[in-house]
Design an enzyme around this catalytic site. Structure first.
Site, mmCIF file in Angstrom:
data_model
loop_
_atom_site.group_PDB
_atom_site.id
_atom_site.type_symbol
_atom_site.label_atom_id
_atom_site.label_comp_id
_atom_site.label_asym_id
_atom_site.label_seq_id
_atom_site.Cartn_x
_atom_site.Cartn_y
_atom_site.Cartn_z
ATOM 1 N N HIS A 90 0.843 -1.200 0.000
ATOM 2 C CA HIS A 90 0.000 0.000 0.000
ATOM 3 C C HIS A 90 0.871 1.241 0.000
ATOM 4 C CE1 HIS A 90 -4.277 -1.383 0.883
ATOM 5 N NE2 HIS A 90 -3.575 -2.452 0.528
ATOM 6 N N TYR A 219 -9.886 5.724 6.228
ATOM 7 C CA TYR A 219 -10.223 6.083 7.616
ATOM 8 C C TYR A 219 -11.294 7.171 7.517
ATOM 9 C CZ TYR A 219 -5.998 3.718 9.355
ATOM 10 O OH TYR A 219 -5.032 2.781 9.693
ATOM 11 N N PRO A 311 -5.916 0.468 17.935
ATOM 12 C CA PRO A 311 -5.448 -0.003 16.623
ATOM 13 C C PRO A 311 -5.541 1.034 15.497
ATOM 14 C CG PRO A 311 -7.454 -1.128 17.263
ATOM 15 C CD PRO A 311 -7.029 -0.317 18.420
ATOM 16 N N LYS A 315 -0.335 0.099 14.941
ATOM 17 C CA LYS A 315 0.998 0.015 15.554
ATOM 18 C C LYS A 315 1.202 -1.218 16.424
ATOM 19 C CE LYS A 315 2.621 3.508 13.643
ATOM 20 N NZ LYS A 315 3.228 3.025 12.401
ATOM 21 N N TYR A 403 2.978 6.743 10.216
ATOM 22 C CA TYR A 403 2.199 5.561 9.816
ATOM 23 C C TYR A 403 3.110 4.477 9.230
ATOM 24 C CZ TYR A 403 -1.984 3.005 8.339
ATOM 25 O OH TYR A 403 -2.976 2.049 8.195
HETATM 26 P P1 FAS Z 1 -0.618 -11.607 21.762
HETATM 27 O O1 FAS Z 1 -1.658 -11.152 22.738
HETATM 28 O O2 FAS Z 1 -0.903 -11.665 20.313
HETATM 29 O O3 FAS Z 1 -0.039 -13.034 22.176
HETATM 30 C C1 FAS Z 1 0.132 -13.381 23.538
HETATM 31 C C2 FAS Z 1 0.003 -14.890 23.632
HETATM 32 O O4 FAS Z 1 0.259 -15.270 24.997
HETATM 33 C C3 FAS Z 1 -1.408 -15.375 23.293
HETATM 34 O O5 FAS Z 1 -1.344 -16.422 22.352
HETATM 35 C C4 FAS Z 1 -1.960 -15.850 24.637
HETATM 36 O O6 FAS Z 1 -2.829 -16.956 24.517
HETATM 37 C C5 FAS Z 1 -0.690 -16.232 25.372
HETATM 38 N N1 FAS Z 1 -0.828 -16.195 26.840
HETATM 39 C C6 FAS Z 1 -1.519 -15.301 27.578
HETATM 40 N N2 FAS Z 1 -1.411 -15.605 28.885
HETATM 41 C C7 FAS Z 1 -0.646 -16.730 28.961
HETATM 42 C C8 FAS Z 1 -0.192 -17.533 30.032
HETATM 43 N N3 FAS Z 1 -0.505 -17.257 31.296
HETATM 44 N N4 FAS Z 1 0.583 -18.613 29.743
HETATM 45 C C9 FAS Z 1 0.919 -18.905 28.455
HETATM 46 N N5 FAS Z 1 0.507 -18.181 27.402
HETATM 47 C C10 FAS Z 1 -0.263 -17.108 27.661
HETATM 48 N N6 FAS Z 1 -2.824 -4.433 16.143
HETATM 49 C C11 FAS Z 1 -2.733 -3.781 14.978
HETATM 50 O O7 FAS Z 1 -1.651 -3.317 14.622
HETATM 51 N N7 FAS Z 1 -3.857 -3.623 14.173
HETATM 52 C C12 FAS Z 1 -5.078 -4.158 14.536
HETATM 53 O O8 FAS Z 1 -6.059 -4.014 13.823
HETATM 54 C C13 FAS Z 1 -5.197 -4.870 15.739
HETATM 55 N N8 FAS Z 1 -6.401 -5.436 16.110
HETATM 56 C C14 FAS Z 1 -6.477 -6.110 17.313
HETATM 57 C C15 FAS Z 1 -7.671 -6.724 17.738
HETATM 58 C C16 FAS Z 1 -7.747 -7.385 18.972
HETATM 59 C C17 FAS Z 1 -9.056 -8.044 19.418
HETATM 60 C C18 FAS Z 1 -6.606 -7.449 19.806
HETATM 61 C C19 FAS Z 1 -6.687 -8.118 21.172
HETATM 62 C C20 FAS Z 1 -5.415 -6.867 19.391
HETATM 63 C C21 FAS Z 1 -5.336 -6.203 18.141
HETATM 64 N N9 FAS Z 1 -4.140 -5.637 17.692
HETATM 65 C C22 FAS Z 1 -4.035 -4.972 16.515
HETATM 66 C C23 FAS Z 1 -2.952 -5.730 18.466
HETATM 67 C C24 FAS Z 1 -2.361 -7.108 18.247
HETATM 68 O O9 FAS Z 1 -2.129 -7.311 16.889
HETATM 69 C C25 FAS Z 1 -1.126 -7.190 19.102
HETATM 70 O O10 FAS Z 1 -0.321 -6.040 18.983
HETATM 71 C C26 FAS Z 1 -0.305 -8.426 18.818
HETATM 72 O O11 FAS Z 1 -1.141 -9.544 18.915
HETATM 73 C C27 FAS Z 1 0.842 -8.462 19.831
HETATM 74 O O12 FAS Z 1 1.409 -9.703 19.780
HETATM 75 P P2 FAS Z 1 1.941 -10.395 21.123
HETATM 76 O O13 FAS Z 1 2.781 -9.415 21.874
HETATM 77 O O14 FAS Z 1 2.516 -11.686 20.695
HETATM 78 O O15 FAS Z 1 0.661 -10.610 22.042
HETATM 79 C C1 PHB Z 2 -6.679 -4.077 9.748
HETATM 80 O O1 PHB Z 2 -6.580 -4.299 8.533
HETATM 81 O O2 PHB Z 2 -7.092 -4.934 10.563
HETATM 82 C C2 PHB Z 2 -6.303 -2.717 10.283
HETATM 83 C C3 PHB Z 2 -5.678 -1.814 9.432
HETATM 84 C C4 PHB Z 2 -5.323 -0.561 9.920
HETATM 85 C C5 PHB Z 2 -5.626 -0.238 11.227
HETATM 86 C C6 PHB Z 2 -6.259 -1.158 12.090
HETATM 87 C C7 PHB Z 2 -6.606 -2.401 11.597
HETATM 88 O O3 PHB Z 2 -5.299 0.991 11.701
#
Ligand code: FAS
Ligand code: PHB
Length: 410
Positions: A90, A219, A311, A315, A403
């Site tokens: 993009h 957006y 989100p 980031k 960004y």
């Molecule tokens: P994660 O939370 O991905 O991974 C942590 C892992 O640890 C999980 O698999 C969990 O099961 C495990 N865990 C937890 N407790 C534990 C324990 N006690 N013992 C063992 N394992 C355990 N970021 C964006 O940039 N754009 C988005 O659109 C976006 N949308 C999101 C939507 C949601 C619903 C959420 C929750 C997050 C979103 N994020 C988004 C942020 C997301 O992408 C995180 O930044 C990313 O998953 C971070 O990765 P980890 O640090 O690995 O954490």
């Molecule tokens: C997504 O594609 O899930 C997405 C993209 C940009 C954002 C948040 C989520 O800022």
């Protein structure tokens, strides 16, 4: 492979399986898997302990946008091939307000930088496949995971699996277990400082087999609230609607969702929006969160375990990758050069990048969302800032540079 196990009696007369490794990693999300992979490629041994199943972790629909720095790191981890063939490059985003769309051109504004749209789900699958092929030690569905001894030179992780007690004795623990994990919660309150801002809204996100309304992400800040039009491919759309923080997902029928998305778009986009059955529907709360510091003795907090961003700025996953980039380099320096400089600077270096991403994510969230308590004056100034960002090079460049991802400090 340093993975060694032996059965030993525990003080209460039962037995535990003891495993020895260099790095004990809690969490098999993007942070934990990427760290394990980068270390393994440098001959550094780790064991990953995850409380969910592999299918559950791979099935979570989350982030979608990768910065160049994250793409480079996935290439370094030798898992970037599918991203380059299936990901969508993009060159900018559109901001939509007052019924009109305005392009923010990353290539012009940042001297050629771009971002890649490639779902976190796919990144996780690519990492798991590479780790599997290399015989990595990942324990899924681990129960009662605890971390301890991180102030000693023998930190350990304990867990139960299939009714058996296990203990991983390691040199360092990487707490990659996300916002709800056990690592950060194992730090005594007096040793950690938490910073938090909770927003007065949430995002309702859907995944639908329907073509994106535009080549670039849109957006939208409309009188009815924020909406984001993203995608996962040329036939798969990822769409978000600002909703109340306590919204019940059952209150949002498919029909209501498609109607609301059309209302929040410009006319051209609304005419292209093609409703389709939903493949996924979920509500994500909005918060900014940082835990300081990110190192406690021989335990390091990584990714969402240490920070959460709304989100809006895309980031979250990229910040997690940046932490992994720094920690993996620091551990390689420790084991290969007996140099602990980067380990000692880990927390400060990560936090400097994290707070700049927090500022940008907070700023873009404030710019694009309707705040329930906002006065008419605040609404006018919000629209004036949108006008400034989309009609001046200064405003547009500031958004673009943040960004696509700021340069790494080290
Ligand atoms: P994660 O939370 O991905 O991974 C942590 C892992 O640890 C999980 O698999 C969990 O099961 C495990 N865990 C937890 N407790 C534990 C324990 N006690 N013992 C063992 N394992 C355990 N970021 C964006 O940039 N754009 C988005 O659109 C976006 N949308 C999101 C939507 C949601 C619903 C959420 C929750 C997050 C979103 N994020 C988004 C942020 C997301 O992408 C995180 O930044 C990313 O998953 C971070 O990765 P980890 O640090 O690995 O954490
Ligand atoms: C997504 O594609 O899930 C997405 C993209 C940009 C954002 C948040 C989520 O800022």
């Amino acid at each position: 492979m340093l993975f060694r196990s032996k059965l030993i009696p525990t003080p209460n007369g039962t037995q535990a399986m003891i495993h020895k490794t260099q790095i004990g990693i809690v969490g098999a999300g993007p942070s934990g898997l990427l760290l394990s992979r980068l270390l393994a490629l440098q001959g550094i041994d780790s064991i990953v302990v995850e409380r969910q199943s592999r299918a559950y972790v791979e099935g979570r629909i989350r982030a979608g946008v990768l910065e160049q720095g994250t793409m480079d790191l996935l290439d370094e981890a030798q898992v970037g091939e599918r991203m380059h063939t299936e990901g969508l490059l993009h060159v900018g985003v559109d901001l939509c307000f007052n019924g009109k769309r305005h392009a923010i051109d990353f290539v012009d504004l940042t001297g050629g930088k771009t971002v890649m749209v490639y779902g976190q789900t796919e990144v996780t699958k690519d990492l798991n496949n590479a780790l599997d092929a290399a015989g990595a030690q990942i324990v899924y569905e681990a129960e009662a995971v605890t971390v301890d001894g991180f102030d000693s030179d023998q930190p350990f992780i304990r867990y139960r699996k299939d009714g058996e007690a296990h203990e991983i004795q390691c040199d360092y623990i990487a707490g990659c277990d996300g916002f709800h994990g056990v690592s950060r919660r194992s730090i005594p309150a007096e040793r950690i400082q938490l910073f938090e801002r909770v927003y007065p809204f949430a995002w309702l996100g859907i995944l639908a087999e329907t073509p994106p309304v535009s080549d670039e992400l849109i957006y939208a800040n409309s009188d009815r609230g924020f909406a984001l039009f993203s995608m996962r491919s040329k036939t798969l759309s990822r769409l978000y609607i600002q909703c109340a923080p306590d919204e019940e997902i059952d209150e949002w029928s498919d029909e209501r969702i498609w109607e609301e998305l059309a209302h929040r778009l410009d006319e051209e986009g609304a005419n292209k929006l093609t409703p389709a059955p939903l493949l996924e529907k979920s509500i994500t709360p909005m918060r900014s969160f940082v835990a300081e510091p990110m190192r406690f003795g021989n335990m390091f907090l990584v990714g969402d375990a240490a920070h959460i961003v709304p989100p809006t700025g895309a980031k979250g996953l990229n910040l997690a990758a940046a932490d992994v980039r720094y920690l993996s380099r620091a551990l390689v320096d420790h084991y290969k050069k007996a140099d602990d400089g980067r380990l000692d600077r880990y927390s400060d270096t990560c936090l400097r990048r994290i707070w700049k991403a927090q500022r940008f994510s907070w700023w873009l969230t404030t710019l694009m969302h309707r705040f329930p308590e906002a006065s008419p004056f605040e609404r006018r100034t919000q629209l004036a800032e949108l006008d400034f960002v989309t009609s001046t090079e200064t405003g547009a460049r500031s958004l673009a540079e943040n960004y696509v991802g700021l340069p790494f400090d080290d």
